[in-house]
Scaffold this motif. Structure first.
Motif, PDB file in Angstrom:
ATOM      1  N   LEU A  54       0.851  -1.199   0.000  1.00 49.73           N
ATOM      2  CA  LEU A  54       0.000   0.000   0.000  1.00 49.73           C
ATOM      3  C   LEU A  54       0.887   1.249   0.000  1.00 49.73           C
ATOM      4  N   PRO A  55       1.660   1.463  -1.081  1.00 45.57           N
ATOM      5  CA  PRO A  55       2.673   2.527  -1.060  1.00 45.57           C
ATOM      6  C   PRO A  55       2.114   3.944  -0.906  1.00 45.57           C
ATOM      7  N   VAL A  56       0.983   4.229  -1.515  1.00 39.40           N
ATOM      8  CA  VAL A  56       0.432   5.589  -1.417  1.00 39.40           C
ATOM      9  C   VAL A  56      -0.003   5.876   0.016  1.00 39.40           C
ATOM     10  N   LEU A  57      -0.725   4.944   0.613  1.00 41.55           N
ATOM     11  CA  LEU A  57      -1.163   5.106   1.997  1.00 41.55           C
ATOM     12  C   LEU A  57       0.039   5.168   2.939  1.00 41.55           C
ATOM     13  N   SER A  58       1.026   4.339   2.687  1.00 44.29           N
ATOM     14  CA  SER A  58       2.228   4.315   3.520  1.00 44.29           C
ATOM     15  C   SER A  58       2.962   5.653   3.483  1.00 44.29           C
ATOM     16  N   ARG A  59       3.153   6.195   2.295  1.00 42.50           N
ATOM     17  CA  ARG A  59       3.832   7.496   2.179  1.00 42.50           C
ATOM     18  C   ARG A  59       3.023   8.612   2.821  1.00 42.50           C
ATOM     19  N   LEU A  60       1.703   8.543   2.678  1.00 43.77           N
ATOM     20  CA  LEU A  60       0.835   9.550   3.281  1.00 43.77           C
ATOM     21  C   LEU A  60       0.957   9.518   4.812  1.00 43.77           C
ATOM     22  N   ILE A  61       0.846   8.335   5.395  1.00 43.29           N
ATOM     23  CA  ILE A  61       0.943   8.199   6.858  1.00 43.29           C
ATOM     24  C   ILE A  61       2.319   8.620   7.341  1.00 43.29           C
ATOM     25  N   ASN A  62       3.360   8.225   6.623  1.00 43.31           N
ATOM     26  CA  ASN A  62       4.714   8.610   7.018  1.00 43.31           C
ATOM     27  C   ASN A  62       4.913  10.111   6.916  1.00 43.31           C
ATOM     28  N   GLY A  63       4.357  10.702   5.868  1.00 43.06           N
ATOM     29  CA  GLY A  63       4.486  12.153   5.701  1.00 43.06           C
ATOM     30  C   GLY A  63       3.783  12.942   6.793  1.00 43.06           C
ATOM     31  N   VAL A  64       2.659  12.440   7.265  1.00 41.15           N
ATOM     32  CA  VAL A  64       1.897  13.140   8.298  1.00 41.15           C
ATOM     33  C   VAL A  64       2.470  12.864   9.696  1.00 41.15           C
ATOM     34  N   PHE A  65       2.806  11.598   9.972  1.00 43.36           N
ATOM     35  CA  PHE A  65       3.177  11.212  11.336  1.00 43.36           C
ATOM     36  C   PHE A  65       4.641  10.835  11.519  1.00 43.36           C
TER      37      PHE A  65
END
Length: 160
Positions: A54-65
């Motif tokens: 789930l690369p898009v979700l993973s990058r999003l979560i990493n970018g936020v948190f």
């Protein structure tokens, strides 16, 4: 810890609870939920097993948190538990397995050099006094011990 150690750790904790508490006894689907839950906290890392799926979700979560913050916290356990309560209220076995796997993940990562932000949003890192490096020799020893525990507990499950 690496993904394979988290997988076996989630299964080991699930097996131990089955064996010692008699809950979900002999339920391979429960153990699969434990294994899946054990990978879930690393959704914040794009190189993890779940992050690569789930690369898009993973990058999003990493970018936020960031890594090992929100998804390695008590707050995340509460969020996931609430999700199951509201959206899948009759799937307690699935909720229990996922939460047990997540808990095993957090315990294992608290035994690494960087620790975890267990009380996120408070930035205080939790790390055990004895810790290891991810992918190091000690982690391999832990993985072997967990694997042996799973085999022993699983064999006893069928023999009893």
């Amino acid at each position: 810890m690496t993904g394979k150690t988290h997988l076996i750790g989630g299964i080991a904790l699930g097996e131990a609870l089955q064996y010692f508490m008699g809950t979900h006894a002999g339920d391979p689907i429960f153990l699969a939920a434990c294994a899946g839950g054990a990978l879930l906290p690393d959704i914040c890392h794009s190189g993890s097993k779940i992050g690569r799926k789930l690369p898009v979700l993973s990058r999003l979560i990493n970018g936020v948190f960031g890594h090992r913050t929100f998804t390695h916290s008590i707050f995340f356990l509460i969020v996931v538990s609430a999700f199951f309560t509201f959206f899948l209220p009759h799937m307690n076995w699935l909720r229990d397995g996922v939460l047990i796997g997540m808990l095993s993940h957090m315990i294992l990562d608290a035994a690494t050099t960087n620790g975890i932000a267990l009380f996120w949003p408070i930035k205080w890192k939790v790390r055990f006094p004895l810790y290891t490096h991810t992918g190091g020799t000690i982690e391999h020893v832990i993985m072997v011990i967990l694997t042996l525990a799973v085999l022993w507990l699983g064999a006893n499950e069928f023999l009893i």
